[in-house]
Design an enzyme around this catalytic site. Sequence first.
Site, mmCIF file in Angstrom:
data_model
loop_
_atom_site.group_PDB
_atom_site.id
_atom_site.type_symbol
_atom_site.label_atom_id
_atom_site.label_comp_id
_atom_site.label_asym_id
_atom_site.label_seq_id
_atom_site.Cartn_x
_atom_site.Cartn_y
_atom_site.Cartn_z
ATOM 1 N N ASN A 590 0.832 -1.195 0.000
ATOM 2 C CA ASN A 590 0.000 0.000 0.000
ATOM 3 C C ASN A 590 0.870 1.249 0.000
ATOM 4 O O ASN A 590 2.057 1.199 -0.316
ATOM 5 C CB ASN A 590 -0.920 -0.013 1.220
ATOM 6 C CG ASN A 590 -0.134 0.095 2.518
ATOM 7 O OD1 ASN A 590 0.910 -0.549 2.655
ATOM 8 N ND2 ASN A 590 -0.612 0.887 3.459
ATOM 9 N N CYS A 592 2.088 2.839 2.460
ATOM 10 C CA CYS A 592 3.123 2.884 3.493
ATOM 11 C C CYS A 592 3.833 1.547 3.671
ATOM 12 O O CYS A 592 4.517 1.339 4.678
ATOM 13 C CB CYS A 592 2.519 3.353 4.816
ATOM 14 S SG CYS A 592 1.650 4.924 4.684
ATOM 15 N N GLU A 594 3.030 -1.511 4.488
ATOM 16 C CA GLU A 594 2.786 -2.484 5.554
ATOM 17 C C GLU A 594 1.649 -3.456 5.235
ATOM 18 O O GLU A 594 1.478 -4.450 5.932
ATOM 19 C CB GLU A 594 2.506 -1.789 6.892
ATOM 20 C CG GLU A 594 1.090 -1.291 7.107
ATOM 21 C CD GLU A 594 0.834 0.066 6.491
ATOM 22 O OE1 GLU A 594 -0.146 0.724 6.856
ATOM 23 O OE2 GLU A 594 1.634 0.484 5.634
#
Length: 960
Positions: A590, A592, A594
């Site tokens: 995604n 970020c 994670e």
Amino acid sequence: MQTETSPSGRKADSPVTPREDSGVSANIAATAPGQLRVIKRNGTVVSFEASKISVAITKAFLAVEGGTAAASSRIHETVAKLTEQVAGTFLRRMPSGGTVHIEDIQDQVELALMRAGEHKIARDYVIYREEQSRKRAARQALSPATQKAAGGITVIQPDGSRAPLDIERLHTIVSEACADLSDVSETRILDEALKNLYDGVTATELSTSLVITARTLIEQEPNYSYVAARLLCDNLRAEALNFLGVAESATQADMDRFYAEALPAYVQRGVELELVSPQLADFDLERLGQALLPERDLQFTYLGLQTLYDRYFIHSEETRIELPQIFFMRVAMGLAVEEDDKNARAIEFYELLSSFDYMSSTPTLFNAGTLRPQLSSCYLTTVPDDLRGIYGAIQDNAMLSKFAGGLGNDWTPVRGLGSYIKGTNGKSQGVVPFLKVVNDTAVAVNQGGKRKGAVCAYLETWHMDIEEFVELRKNTGDDRRRTHDMNTANWIPDLFMKRVFDDGEWTLFSPNDVPDLHDLYGTAFEERYTHYEEQARAGKLKLHKTVRAQNLWRKMLGMLFETGHPWMTFKDPCNLRSPQQHVGVVHSSNLCTEITLNTKANEEIAVCNLGSVNLPQHIDENGLNLEKLEKTVRTAVRMLDNVIDINYYSVDTAQNSNFKHRPVGLGLMGFQDALYKQHIAYGSDDAVTFADRSMEAISYFAIEASSQLAAERGSYSSYEGSLWSQGIFPIDSLDILEKQRGADYISINRDATLDWDSLRATVKAQGMRNSNVMAIAPTATIANITGVSQSIEPTYQNLYVKSNLSGEFTVVNPYLVRDLKARKLWDGVMVNDLKYYDGSVQSVDRVPADLKAIYATAFEVEPRWLVDAAARRQKWIDQAQSLNLYINNANGKKLDITYRMAWFSGLKTTYYLRSLAATGTEKSTISTGNLNAVSAEQSGGPAPVPAACSLDDPDCEACQ
């Protein structure tokens, strides 16, 4: 006796003045004035007048019972008796006359009330005396010059009227703000603030002066951050309570009463203004109002409360109608709205959020309990290789971004530059021109007007356009083929990393020629990829390019160093360890890095719902408190699961995916604070072990909680065939990765301490409610709100200025200050030294070696410790973690070693590369106390070589 106001500061229902002869004996009335005298607090002596005792007691009764006709008669008779008792006491003591202090008289009034059984009146009278005492202390606390200055100031009220400066209330507010905090001075705040006032100052300017005064002292004493927050809270109370019609203003002590009154008023007005859901009115608002805990307003640091005020509290025409505890209750109610016992669950959720033990992600905090509850954090999409599908995906981006979602796009299926287009008999321009449109869409459609739109594009390393893709963030070259505002990430197969290690060649293809590579991983990918290489060598695939793997790797690292992008993420561990590999493929992470969930073009947009355990809140004198952690995780997983059913879905394919698999991502924040509380250095074996043990516990309790929910609510629909259903947990999936990759290319610790066999049996019997349960997000803003370090990050600096969308804030490490105070080393010289050395203690000679190790900053911790700790966590996590890598004096060799080590250690993803900025904290602030004036570029924030890597990058906040 002098009484300016009634007890408790409340107005009587009607003014009742006792008659001169109201029950006082003729003897007292006749003899008292001439024989007894009263010493006032200012030292003057006046005649004793029994009528003043009568007036004071009457006001006490009226404040509690009111001035109704029924009450008036009882009050008149009771006051007459009590007045005679009090006055008679002194006449008996001094029949020949004398002097008595006014405090003695008030003591006797209290005693008489208690003896008469008027306990409620006595209580309010005591409170009244305490309030008057605080007011006197306020006047005495100020310097003579300030008292004189304050006496000439009038304040312009919000309605335009003028009123004398209420120094007593000012002192009450500052006194409350400093209560129970060590090493802070209310006198200092008042004196400094009043120096900057003038006649005709507005009420807003008056409040701001107090807050700013406290802010400037934070660098000298971290507790002033709490003082500043409490002073800010006074402003919030006036704004919200006045809007709701509850009160014009209130002290912290008043909120025991006003919070309960404010909640139903808030819901009513919020529904009327179409700002909150009408469903909130169906709760037992009286019960929920009584459950609000005003004392939890005192937990906020200034940065935390200002962030909530600026960006989270619901407002009407810029007037905030929420207060902190109402905000948390609104979120809790929004998450409990479909529970069977929604009132009890709302209170349970509220208590967890307001305690800071756990915090929901930013979209949940923004939108829970509103008319459009878009509560999910992240959306992952796969873009198909046709024009209608490409622009459909861009439209999906716009709709998802509008309602505060962070986006991860898989662009690998889109054909490369120069590939054949059958429909037009032409050649493709490749992926890059479309990414320019994606970039501009993210700028145009920000996240609900509350923060920047944020998207990350992923591309596999074998794609024909990979070399141009890695240059998207460069500031040179054709700007039409640059994306300055979006993020990019490499989606790297294990085979490429093996070729890098073995110094082999690497072949680039267009996906329309090799369409199945997109969905393959592990040994299946390796076999098919080498087959296509053979076809290319045989001339059967015309569009391809062969490069040296290490050369492409170096280019990827070079662009990462220069621009901060693309990030390094690894396709095979994300897929081989995915619990859902039986129903789909993880094609990207995604925004970020994670989240690792399945996507499928035109069918499934993966959705993840995030929240984070506040780890230091679960540390006590014995280390990690497993009992408390289990309780927190159990409630947190339930809250996250509720998000899936309540969530507003702007795209149908997102709803389809979320209902089918029900993934959630429980993470953690404050890892560095948890180490500080245990006096453990980040760069140590003990820290790595703690990372292992703490994540093991969270993993165990999260899996257990999801299984318990499955027993209550049923397993998710695609459970059968998952790794869960086969008894393969995240720790077990390491075997799959090692087997597929090869033992020579991986090294992972496998230690465990909990009873995993028992939990496997539980899951086998009950199933799982959620396909995925863990992911560690950046927690940029929710960590600010709760006053802890972000996510798993090491401390950036021990003293610096943090710049974000709410302004600039001085940040000083309170744990360092605590330990320096214990050794009598915290003073103005130390503050100056920290500024001079950009928040580092390493060059400060008088700081002991053990503290230098514990308080080493991010760039003083060797990157291997960050990777080692992350690898220990990753073995327990079914998704991934946002891992920033800090490298001091970064060069090609350091980057090469660090990122090879990340892959070799089994990590699924990495996030930003941060290298030390060339500039530091402005030295001109060293002795001026004006650290807040430092600009963002001078703040010493990690300005790597990429400007996008600021410490509080707004893009990071799209996840949390």
